[in-house]
Design a protein around this motif. Structure first.
Motif, PDB file in Angstrom:
ATOM      1  N   HIS A  73       0.760  -1.322  -0.206  1.00 20.80           N
ATOM      2  CA  HIS A  73       0.094  -0.169   0.013  1.00 20.80           C
ATOM      3  C   HIS A  73       0.975   1.215  -0.216  1.00 20.80           C
ATOM      4  O   HIS A  73       1.866   1.325   0.732  1.00 20.80           O
ATOM      5  CB  HIS A  73      -0.898  -0.174   1.218  1.00 20.80           C
ATOM      6  N   MET A  74       0.497   2.103  -0.815  1.00 24.84           N
ATOM      7  CA  MET A  74       1.239   3.644  -0.628  1.00 24.84           C
ATOM      8  C   MET A  74       0.257   4.541  -0.348  1.00 24.84           C
ATOM      9  O   MET A  74      -0.718   4.940  -0.794  1.00 24.84           O
ATOM     10  CB  MET A  74       1.696   4.014  -2.277  1.00 24.84           C
ATOM     11  N   LEU A  75       0.759   5.098   0.772  1.00 21.86           N
ATOM     12  CA  LEU A  75      -0.115   6.152   1.769  1.00 21.86           C
ATOM     13  C   LEU A  75       0.561   7.475   1.473  1.00 21.86           C
ATOM     14  O   LEU A  75       1.743   7.577   1.296  1.00 21.86           O
ATOM     15  CB  LEU A  75      -0.055   5.584   3.209  1.00 21.86           C
ATOM     16  N   ASN A  76      -0.173   8.523   1.546  1.00 24.84           N
ATOM     17  CA  ASN A  76       0.016   9.819   1.576  1.00 24.84           C
ATOM     18  C   ASN A  76      -0.470  10.175   3.054  1.00 24.84           C
ATOM     19  O   ASN A  76      -1.352  10.711   3.241  1.00 24.84           O
ATOM     20  CB  ASN A  76      -0.608  10.902   0.615  1.00 24.84           C
ATOM     21  N   VAL A  77       0.688  10.171   3.815  1.00 26.70           N
ATOM     22  CA  VAL A  77       0.603  10.729   5.370  1.00 26.70           C
ATOM     23  C   VAL A  77       1.635  11.384   5.857  1.00 26.70           C
ATOM     24  O   VAL A  77       2.815  11.309   5.103  1.00 26.70           O
ATOM     25  CB  VAL A  77       0.510   9.519   6.190  1.00 26.70           C
ATOM     26  N   ASN A  78       1.258  12.397   6.721  1.00 28.09           N
ATOM     27  CA  ASN A  78       2.359  13.192   7.208  1.00 28.09           C
ATOM     28  C   ASN A  78       3.324  13.930   6.282  1.00 28.09           C
ATOM     29  O   ASN A  78       4.697  14.099   6.628  1.00 28.09           O
ATOM     30  CB  ASN A  78       3.095  12.648   8.230  1.00 28.09           C
ATOM     31  N   ASP A  79       2.849  14.269   5.294  1.00 20.84           N
ATOM     32  CA  ASP A  79       3.456  15.027   4.121  1.00 20.84           C
ATOM     33  C   ASP A  79       4.575  14.285   3.654  1.00 20.84           C
ATOM     34  O   ASP A  79       5.644  14.565   2.862  1.00 20.84           O
ATOM     35  CB  ASP A  79       4.204  16.225   4.744  1.00 20.84           C
ATOM     36  N   ILE A  80       4.577  12.872   3.578  1.00 23.93           N
ATOM     37  CA  ILE A  80       5.185  11.873   2.662  1.00 23.93           C
ATOM     38  C   ILE A  80       4.437  10.978   2.258  1.00 23.93           C
ATOM     39  O   ILE A  80       3.336  10.654   2.332  1.00 23.93           O
ATOM     40  CB  ILE A  80       6.409  11.195   3.878  1.00 23.93           C
TER      41      ILE A  80
END
Length: 318
Positions: free
Chosen positions: A7-14
């Motif tokens: 899974h590729m997440l967009n979290v915490n500006d990364i």
């Protein structure tokens, strides 16, 4: 063969890459790797956890692999890295988790237990113990103690030299760090000048250790190909910032059921012997285990023993 999905997440500006295995309705177990490792170092645990009905989550930590690797040192302080995992837990809807970590990942796991006492129900740290927030930055004490002797953490502090050395031949670097032999000392502390390079006095074993077969070693190497070592090394350059940012955690204990596992041949055991001895003072419910004939890479070197201990701990407390 491990059956996992990425899974590729967009979290915490990364962007955070997380590999997941196990039934969709399984209780979540997070597995945080250390240095210089990769998510695949947990392959044996992911498979065992999945077979036991848990759902395992192994992120590629900030700076590693397919996850983002910001250039600035300040992007790797401990609360920021914890924030990556906290945001990822929220993304997956996790209300209660088991948090497991090895090496630097263990340090993150201990701090997540402090920061998330409701969500982190149990915590297991491997190789790196928890001694609470020190009265002053640990790096200051290291500089005093090793003013004239080599210590790898002090070598890492200056940006550039360590990156150049470790990135010159990534497979060689990983082979040496996995099971190379230094001319003196234990590899972390050495009887050589403080301004020496790290690996010059090591003998390259030429092949990976038995516990890291070619297909696994290829994953390790791939982890560092694109972004090199600047991200992982920046973790070590935040001791002062970590100390400053964790003032609100001073004096707090890890109150959850906890487990600590270390190999009897792990050089960290000698470096952190006092912390290990005093750990029950700050982790009062900790269960400590020493695995015989085992070095630092405990979950890979002795997967059956680690899996037995981990699964038993989870069954009793999670």
């Amino acid at each position: 063969m491990l059956n996992s999905e990425q899974h590729m997440l967009n979290v915490n500006d990364i962007h955070l890459s997380v590999h997941v295995a196990g039934p969709a309705d399984g209780q979540p177990v997070w597995l945080l790797h250390g240095f210089p490792e990769c998510w695949y170092s947990w392959r044996h645990q992911m498979q065992a956890l999945a077979q036991a009905g848990y759902r395992a989550f192994a992120p590629e930590m900030r700076g590693y692999g397919a996850s983002s690797a910001p250039m600035t040192v300040e992007a790797y302080d401990i609360l920021t890295i914890c924030g990556d995992i906290q945001a990822a837990m929220t993304h997956f809807g996790h209300e209660q988790v088991a948090m497991v970590g090895h090496d630097w990942g263990a340090n993150i796991a201990w701090y997540l237990a402090l920061l998330e006492p409701e969500r982190v129900k149990v915590v297991s740290g491997m190789s790196v113990p928890f001694g609470g927030r020190p009265k002053r930055p640990v790096i200051d004490m290291m500089r005093e103690r090793f003013r004239d002797r080599f210590l790898y953490i002090l070598y890492f502090q200056e940006q550039g030299p360590a990156e150049t050395e470790l990135e010159a031949d990534i497979p060689r670097t990983l082979r040496i760090l996995m099971h190379g032999r230094p001319a003196s000392g234990n590899g972390l502390i050495a009887d050589k000048p403080a301004d020496s390079r790290w690996l010059d006095d090591y003998v390259d074993p030429q092949v990976p250790p038995e516990w890291c077969p070619p297909e696994a070693f290829a994953v390790y190497v791939e982890t560092f190909i694109d972004n090199g070592f600047h991200g992982p090394l920046n973790w070590y350059r935040n001791y002062e910032r970590n100390w400053e940012r964790t003032a609100h955690l001073a004096g707090k204990q890890v109150e959850q059921p906890a487990q600590f596992i270390i190999g009897d041949r792990d050089p960290v055991a000698a470096l952190e012997s006092i912390t290990i001895e005093r750990m029950p003072n700050v982790v009062p419910k900790v269960e400590q285990h020493v695995i015989e004939r085992c070095g630092h890479w405990v979950q890979s070197q002795k997967p059956e023993e680690v899996n037995t201990l981990l699964l038993d701990f989870l069954r009793r407390h999670y």
